[in-house]
Design a protein around this motif. Structure first.
Motif, short mmCIF file in Angstrom:
data_model
loop_
_atom_site.label_atom_id
_atom_site.label_comp_id
_atom_site.label_asym_id
_atom_site.label_seq_id
_atom_site.Cartn_x
_atom_site.Cartn_y
_atom_site.Cartn_z
N GLN A 95 0.81 -1.21 0.00
CA GLN A 95 0.00 0.00 0.00
C GLN A 95 0.85 1.27 0.00
O GLN A 95 0.54 2.26 0.66
N ASN A 96 1.94 1.27 -0.75
CA ASN A 96 2.77 2.46 -0.93
C ASN A 96 2.70 2.90 -2.38
O ASN A 96 2.53 2.08 -3.30
N MET A 118 7.48 -2.22 -1.62
CA MET A 118 8.13 -1.00 -2.04
C MET A 118 9.66 -1.09 -1.97
O MET A 118 10.37 -0.57 -2.84
N PRO A 153 9.85 7.38 -4.82
CA PRO A 153 8.60 7.66 -4.08
C PRO A 153 8.07 9.04 -4.42
O PRO A 153 8.72 9.82 -5.14
#
Length: 379
Positions: A131-132, A178, A220
């Motif tokens: 969930q990143n 991630m 990110p």
């Protein structure tokens, strides 16, 4: 003076009308009329009416159009291309490199480059398994190997490949965490994306083959980029330290093993030396035992003399056994020779000074000789 200048006595010096004949340039209307008459005579049996002139002009136009149509049908296909021919909009055949001819308005030729390596980029924010949110940039290199499938299997092969790449990449990123996407698992993500993409495009027969798939970048969002950069640097430092430790261990371990092997070999050699020496002593004793049993006193004396000979052969001192005394005197010849070499002429007449007192120097030697004698006597 010009030929038409006034005052030339009424003479007409027109170069086109010499000798009473009009030699001026021909009239274009007259040329076309003569040309029409000739064609009218050929196709109309000598009729000079205006209808025959119109038919001749129409035939001329047709001939010119046919020539232009024939010339326009030549085309060239390059070495790296394949020409796909459509006849009345339906696939007909393919042609290779060179100069070819096609009937214009009947065949349509589409050249397709089958040697060029094309590149396609896929970029966007994607959600990972944990969930990143990450932004991934991917590049796909491909080449066309079947021109017919590339043009007609799908509506737009390039756009279809782009959509398939985006779907495969999002599927792989969605099943990865991630940390793997950003650091240590990039190669795994690249390989999985290629396998997934090949599986997607295979049923469509797009005429495309994948040359390479490159993982360009993964980062990110900008809001948390600094924190992730620090985490990535820490992980890189950890991996670097582990690699350095592994390299150091690989360097030290062979050296330690070599030292262990050397010590083991030296110990084994020493063991063999001691064993062989002991075996030699045993063999010598076994050879000496019958002689000792046959003549014990003679054997003891001989062993004593041999031992003294071995001991005194390596020394420069002379021992003097004094009768009726427990002390043994010795002459230090090495010291006497040094003193004799460094003394003056008055001392050279008496090169042999008195020896030292036997009580000061002979006690250790006496013990040694007595011990040797005792050992020799014991056999």
């Amino acid at each position: 003076m010009a030929w038409n200048e006034p005052g030339n006595n009424g003479k007409n010096n027109d170069p086109w009308k010499q000798g009473g004949r009009d030699q001026g340039p021909p009239d274009l209307d007259e040329v076309f009329r003569n040309f029409g008459k000739k064609f009218g005579g050929i196709f109309g049996g000598g009729n000079k009416s205006s209808g025959n002139g119109a038919s001749a002009a129409f035939i001329l136009i047709l001939v010119i159009a046919a020539v232009v149509w024939g010339i326009s049908g030549f085309y060239t296909i390059k070495d790296a291309e394949r020409g796909v021919i459509l006849r009345f909009g339906q696939y007909h055949t393919e042609v290779g490199a060179g100069i070819h001819w096609k009937p214009t308005f009947v065949d349509t030729v589409t050249p397709v480059n089958v040697q060029e390596v094309k590149s396609l980029r896929a970029d966007g924010f994607m959600l990972t398994q944990d969930q990143n949110l990450v932004r991934v940039t991917f590049e796909v290199q491909y080449r066309i190997f079947n021109a017919r499938d590339y043009l007609f299997s799908v509506v737009n092969a390039d756009r279809s490949l782009g959509e398939a790449t985006d779907a495969a990449l999002r599927f792989v990123i969605g099943h990865s965490i991630m940390d793997d996407v950003l650091t240590r698992g990039r190669e795994v993500v690249r390989q999985n994306t290629r396998q997934e993409l090949e599986g997607i495009i295979e049923p469509y027969n797009m005429g495309i083959t994948l040359v390479d798939v490159n993982f360009r970048d993964a980062r990110p969002p900008e809001e948390v980029r600094d924190a992730f950069d620090d985490a990535i640097k820490a992980q890189e430092d950890q991996e670097r330290f582990v690699q350095e430790a592994t390299a150091y261990a690989r360097e030290i371990e062979p050296r330690a093993r070599g030292q262990v092997n050397r010590v083991m070999q030296e110990a084994e050699a020493y063991k063999q030396q001691i064993v062989l020496k002991a075996q030699g002593e045993v063999a010598r004793f076994e050879r000496l035992l019958p002689e000792y049993l046959a003549a014990p006193k003679v054997t003891r004396d001989r062993l004593y003399l041999e031992t003294m000979e071995y001991v005194y052969s390596n020394t420069s001192k002379v021992l003097v056994d004094v009768k009726n005394s427990n002390n043994i005197m010795y002459l230090p010849l090495d010291q006497l020779m040094k003193q004799g070499g460094g003394s003056t002429g008055s001392n050279s007449a008496n090169p042999m000074p008195l020896p030292a007192r036997s009580s000061d120097t002979i006690t250790p030697r006496q013990d040694t000789v007595r011990g040797s004698t005792t050992r020799s006597g014991r056999g």
